[in-house]
Design a protein around this motif. Sequence first.
Motif, PDB file in Angstrom:
ATOM      1  N   ALA A 276       0.813  -1.215   0.000  1.00  0.00           N
ATOM      2  CA  ALA A 276       0.000   0.000   0.000  1.00  0.00           C
ATOM      3  C   ALA A 276       0.846   1.265   0.000  1.00  0.00           C
ATOM      4  CB  ALA A 276      -0.944   0.001   1.199  1.00  0.00           C
ATOM      5  N   ASP A 277       2.020   1.223   0.620  1.00  0.00           N
ATOM      6  CA  ASP A 277       2.867   2.410   0.733  1.00  0.00           C
ATOM      7  C   ASP A 277       4.333   2.018   0.495  1.00  0.00           C
ATOM      8  OD1 ASP A 277       4.055   4.810   1.277  1.00  0.00           O
ATOM      9  OD2 ASP A 277       3.175   5.067   3.270  1.00  0.00           O
ATOM     10  N   PRO A 278       4.705   1.754  -0.762  1.00  0.00           N
ATOM     11  CA  PRO A 278       6.075   1.312  -1.064  1.00  0.00           C
ATOM     12  C   PRO A 278       7.141   2.322  -0.660  1.00  0.00           C
ATOM     13  CG  PRO A 278       4.605   0.965  -2.946  1.00  0.00           C
ATOM     14  CD  PRO A 278       3.863   1.814  -1.958  1.00  0.00           C
ATOM     15  N   GLU A 279       6.784   3.611  -0.611  1.00  0.00           N
ATOM     16  CA  GLU A 279       7.776   4.632  -0.277  1.00  0.00           C
ATOM     17  C   GLU A 279       8.303   4.445   1.139  1.00  0.00           C
ATOM     18  OE1 GLU A 279       8.189   9.519  -0.001  1.00  0.00           O
ATOM     19  OE2 GLU A 279       6.431   8.593  -0.933  1.00  0.00           O
ATOM     20  N   ARG A 280       7.413   4.136   2.079  1.00  0.00           N
ATOM     21  CA  ARG A 280       7.825   3.963   3.474  1.00  0.00           C
ATOM     22  C   ARG A 280       8.164   2.515   3.809  1.00  0.00           C
ATOM     23  NH1 ARG A 280       3.656   7.829   4.097  1.00  0.00           N
ATOM     24  NH2 ARG A 280       4.334   9.763   5.080  1.00  0.00           N
ATOM     25  N   PHE A 281       7.446   1.569   3.172  1.00  0.00           N
ATOM     26  CA  PHE A 281       7.587   0.174   3.581  1.00  0.00           C
ATOM     27  C   PHE A 281       8.094  -0.719   2.443  1.00  0.00           C
ATOM     28  CE2 PHE A 281       4.211   2.101   6.126  1.00  0.00           C
ATOM     29  CZ  PHE A 281       4.642   1.808   7.414  1.00  0.00           C
ATOM     30  N   GLY A 282       8.677  -0.113   1.429  1.00  0.00           N
ATOM     31  CA  GLY A 282       9.111  -0.877   0.261  1.00  0.00           C
ATOM     32  C   GLY A 282      10.162  -1.923   0.560  1.00  0.00           C
ATOM     33  N   GLY A 283      10.904  -1.771   1.648  1.00  0.00           N
ATOM     34  CA  GLY A 283      11.954  -2.731   1.968  1.00  0.00           C
ATOM     35  C   GLY A 283      11.469  -3.968   2.686  1.00  0.00           C
ATOM     36  N   ILE A 284      10.147  -4.054   2.897  1.00  0.00           N
ATOM     37  CA  ILE A 284       9.602  -5.198   3.640  1.00  0.00           C
ATOM     38  C   ILE A 284       9.254  -6.322   2.673  1.00  0.00           C
ATOM     39  CG2 ILE A 284       7.772  -6.002   5.160  1.00  0.00           C
ATOM     40  CD1 ILE A 284       7.595  -3.273   6.367  1.00  0.00           C
ATOM     41  N   THR A 285      10.089  -7.326   2.621  1.00  0.00           N
ATOM     42  CA  THR A 285       9.827  -8.558   1.882  1.00  0.00           C
ATOM     43  C   THR A 285       9.193  -9.567   2.838  1.00  0.00           C
ATOM     44  OG1 THR A 285      11.984  -9.469   2.441  1.00  0.00           O
ATOM     45  CG2 THR A 285      11.849  -8.103   0.446  1.00  0.00           C
ATOM     46  N   PRO A 286       8.693 -10.700   2.334  1.00  0.00           N
ATOM     47  CA  PRO A 286       8.165 -11.707   3.257  1.00  0.00           C
ATOM     48  C   PRO A 286       9.160 -12.127   4.338  1.00  0.00           C
ATOM     49  CG  PRO A 286       7.470 -12.217   1.037  1.00  0.00           C
ATOM     50  CD  PRO A 286       8.402 -11.039   0.930  1.00  0.00           C
ATOM     51  N   ALA A 287      10.430 -12.279   3.973  1.00  0.00           N
ATOM     52  CA  ALA A 287      11.441 -12.678   4.960  1.00  0.00           C
ATOM     53  C   ALA A 287      11.639 -11.585   6.007  1.00  0.00           C
ATOM     54  CB  ALA A 287      12.768 -12.987   4.264  1.00  0.00           C
ATOM     55  N   VAL A 288      11.617 -10.311   5.571  1.00  0.00           N
ATOM     56  CA  VAL A 288      11.782  -9.193   6.507  1.00  0.00           C
ATOM     57  C   VAL A 288      10.560  -9.078   7.415  1.00  0.00           C
ATOM     58  CG1 VAL A 288      11.973  -6.682   6.681  1.00  0.00           C
ATOM     59  CG2 VAL A 288      13.375  -7.922   5.027  1.00  0.00           C
ATOM     60  N   ALA A 289       9.367  -9.314   6.858  1.00  0.00           N
ATOM     61  CA  ALA A 289       8.156  -9.266   7.676  1.00  0.00           C
ATOM     62  C   ALA A 289       8.201 -10.322   8.774  1.00  0.00           C
ATOM     63  CB  ALA A 289       6.920  -9.478   6.793  1.00  0.00           C
ATOM     64  N   VAL A 290       8.669 -11.520   8.427  1.00  0.00           N
ATOM     65  CA  VAL A 290       8.782 -12.597   9.410  1.00  0.00           C
ATOM     66  C   VAL A 290       9.816 -12.250  10.469  1.00  0.00           C
ATOM     67  CG1 VAL A 290       9.509 -14.995   9.760  1.00  0.00           C
ATOM     68  CG2 VAL A 290       7.994 -14.412   7.861  1.00  0.00           C
ATOM     69  N   GLY A 291      10.974 -11.727  10.032  1.00  0.00           N
ATOM     70  CA  GLY A 291      12.032 -11.365  10.979  1.00  0.00           C
ATOM     71  C   GLY A 291      11.610 -10.258  11.919  1.00  0.00           C
ATOM     72  N   THR A 292      10.913  -9.244  11.382  1.00  0.00           N
ATOM     73  CA  THR A 292      10.425  -8.146  12.221  1.00  0.00           C
ATOM     74  C   THR A 292       9.381  -8.651  13.204  1.00  0.00           C
ATOM     75  OG1 THR A 292      10.779  -6.618  10.375  1.00  0.00           O
ATOM     76  CG2 THR A 292       9.401  -5.837  12.182  1.00  0.00           C
ATOM     77  N   SER A 293       8.498  -9.517  12.731  1.00  0.00           N
ATOM     78  CA  SER A 293       7.478 -10.112  13.606  1.00  0.00           C
ATOM     79  C   SER A 293       8.127 -10.880  14.744  1.00  0.00           C
ATOM     80  CB  SER A 293       6.577 -11.043  12.791  1.00  0.00           C
ATOM     81  OG  SER A 293       5.738 -11.801  13.632  1.00  0.00           O
ATOM     82  N   MET A 294       9.142 -11.668  14.427  1.00  0.00           N
ATOM     83  CA  MET A 294       9.814 -12.463  15.449  1.00  0.00           C
ATOM     84  C   MET A 294      10.419 -11.566  16.528  1.00  0.00           C
ATOM     85  SD  MET A 294      10.511 -15.614  16.328  1.00  0.00           S
ATOM     86  CE  MET A 294      10.296 -16.548  14.818  1.00  0.00           C
ATOM     87  N   LEU A 295      10.988 -10.439  16.116  1.00  0.00           N
ATOM     88  CA  LEU A 295      11.577  -9.512  17.078  1.00  0.00           C
ATOM     89  C   LEU A 295      10.510  -8.928  17.999  1.00  0.00           C
ATOM     90  CD1 LEU A 295      14.358  -8.229  17.794  1.00  0.00           C
ATOM     91  CD2 LEU A 295      13.725  -6.315  16.325  1.00  0.00           C
ATOM     92  N   LEU A 296       9.356  -8.594  17.430  1.00  0.00           N
ATOM     93  CA  LEU A 296       8.277  -8.028  18.238  1.00  0.00           C
ATOM     94  C   LEU A 296       7.654  -9.059  19.164  1.00  0.00           C
ATOM     95  CD1 LEU A 296       7.329  -5.080  18.182  1.00  0.00           C
ATOM     96  CD2 LEU A 296       8.647  -5.707  16.164  1.00  0.00           C
ATOM     97  N   ILE A 297       7.668 -10.321  18.745  1.00  0.00           N
ATOM     98  CA  ILE A 297       7.113 -11.380  19.581  1.00  0.00           C
ATOM     99  C   ILE A 297       7.888 -11.488  20.888  1.00  0.00           C
ATOM    100  CG2 ILE A 297       6.865 -13.895  19.751  1.00  0.00           C
ATOM    101  CD1 ILE A 297       6.048 -13.887  16.803  1.00  0.00           C
ATOM    102  N   ILE A 298       9.175 -11.149  20.854  1.00  0.00           N
ATOM    103  CA  ILE A 298       9.967 -11.158  22.087  1.00  0.00           C
ATOM    104  C   ILE A 298       9.331 -10.240  23.123  1.00  0.00           C
ATOM    105  CG2 ILE A 298      12.184 -10.532  23.130  1.00  0.00           C
ATOM    106  CD1 ILE A 298      13.557 -11.315  20.556  1.00  0.00           C
ATOM    107  N   LEU A 299       8.946  -9.033  22.705  1.00  0.00           N
ATOM    108  CA  LEU A 299       8.352  -8.067  23.636  1.00  0.00           C
ATOM    109  C   LEU A 299       6.987  -8.540  24.122  1.00  0.00           C
ATOM    110  CD1 LEU A 299       9.246  -4.682  21.888  1.00  0.00           C
ATOM    111  CD2 LEU A 299      10.375  -5.754  23.843  1.00  0.00           C
ATOM    112  N   THR A 300       6.142  -9.003  23.184  1.00  0.00           N
ATOM    113  CA  THR A 300       4.818  -9.490  23.569  1.00  0.00           C
ATOM    114  C   THR A 300       4.919 -10.647  24.560  1.00  0.00           C
ATOM    115  OG1 THR A 300       3.817  -8.838  21.463  1.00  0.00           O
ATOM    116  CG2 THR A 300       2.698 -10.550  22.719  1.00  0.00           C
ATOM    117  N   ALA A 301       5.786 -11.609  24.240  1.00  0.00           N
ATOM    118  CA  ALA A 301       5.908 -12.803  25.084  1.00  0.00           C
ATOM    119  C   ALA A 301       6.505 -12.466  26.447  1.00  0.00           C
ATOM    120  CB  ALA A 301       6.764 -13.850  24.374  1.00  0.00           C
ATOM    121  N   LEU A 302       7.500 -11.580  26.480  1.00  0.00           N
ATOM    122  CA  LEU A 302       8.094 -11.205  27.766  1.00  0.00           C
ATOM    123  C   LEU A 302       7.085 -10.462  28.627  1.00  0.00           C
ATOM    124  CD1 LEU A 302      10.463 -10.950  29.718  1.00  0.00           C
ATOM    125  CD2 LEU A 302      11.203  -8.909  28.449  1.00  0.00           C
ATOM    126  N   SER A 303       6.366  -9.518  28.029  1.00  0.00           N
ATOM    127  CA  SER A 303       5.380  -8.741  28.770  1.00  0.00           C
ATOM    128  C   SER A 303       4.288  -9.635  29.358  1.00  0.00           C
ATOM    129  CB  SER A 303       4.754  -7.691  27.844  1.00  0.00           C
ATOM    130  OG  SER A 303       3.686  -7.009  28.482  1.00  0.00           O
TER     131      SER A 303
END
Length: 272
Positions: free
Chosen positions: A36-63
């Motif tokens: 929807a917004d390639p200018e801001r989020f164009g660098g997000i590939t499926p692999a990057v989306a998974v990696g970013t999600s995994m990093l955020l899961i650390i915070l959710t799971a710890l909290s």
Amino acid sequence: MLILLLIGLLAGTVGSLVGLGGGIIIVPSLLFLASADPERFGGITPAVAVGTSMLLIILTALSSTLSYARQKRVDFRGGFTFFLASGPGAFVGALLPRYLQSDEFLALFGVLMIIVSWMLRLSERGKRRSIRWHVVRTVTDEEGRETEYGWHLGIALPVSFAVGVISGLFGIGGGSLMVPMMILLFRFPPHMATATSMFIIFLSAVTGSVSHLIQGNVHVWSALFLAPGAWLGGRIGAWISSRLSGGQLVKVLRVALLLMAVHLILDGLGVW
């Protein structure tokens, strides 16, 4: 910024409530933003989306783990035992996205989620037989009723490894199989299963994130604004869980699994 905050909040709340981690919300949301917004989020590939999600899961799971620990619902010994296999599995799974084209597997995994949801429904109606476990634990609920549960290492370790691989591969937190495994195979009370699952997910997400960080599969800008919502959502989900009965929590879990199944099947078939 506001959209990312709300995505993190929703993912953290739902993921913590049913012990799924929240990646099933973060990954497709990031991929949608990338289109929807390639200018801001164009660098997000499926692999990057998974990696970013995994990093955020650390915070959710710890909290959520910290909140559940205050409620005395986390079986740390059992969780660490399962992590001994799911941790290496998450590391292996994080290495696979760049080599694996798995549309068919996504659809099949969705079908598996439907079967698991159906099995959870049957388990609520069926009679329970006495089982000999390698480890036996007893927990007393708020009404003074005792529940006995346990686990077999010969079953727990290989299944946990498979759960870890799925967690690292798809960034969905692993709880989609971990929680049903604990409820169906080892008779964990639903509240303890979801709470212990978040502890396992935290440990596994840390392991999986190391691999994704090494490969550069993290969109740092998105992660920064997703993080506050993910942390707060983890606490909100644990609070909502404490207000539900075991039966109600299983029903919420079944609905979450069915929604996940629909998403995976449609994604695997290329509908979106």
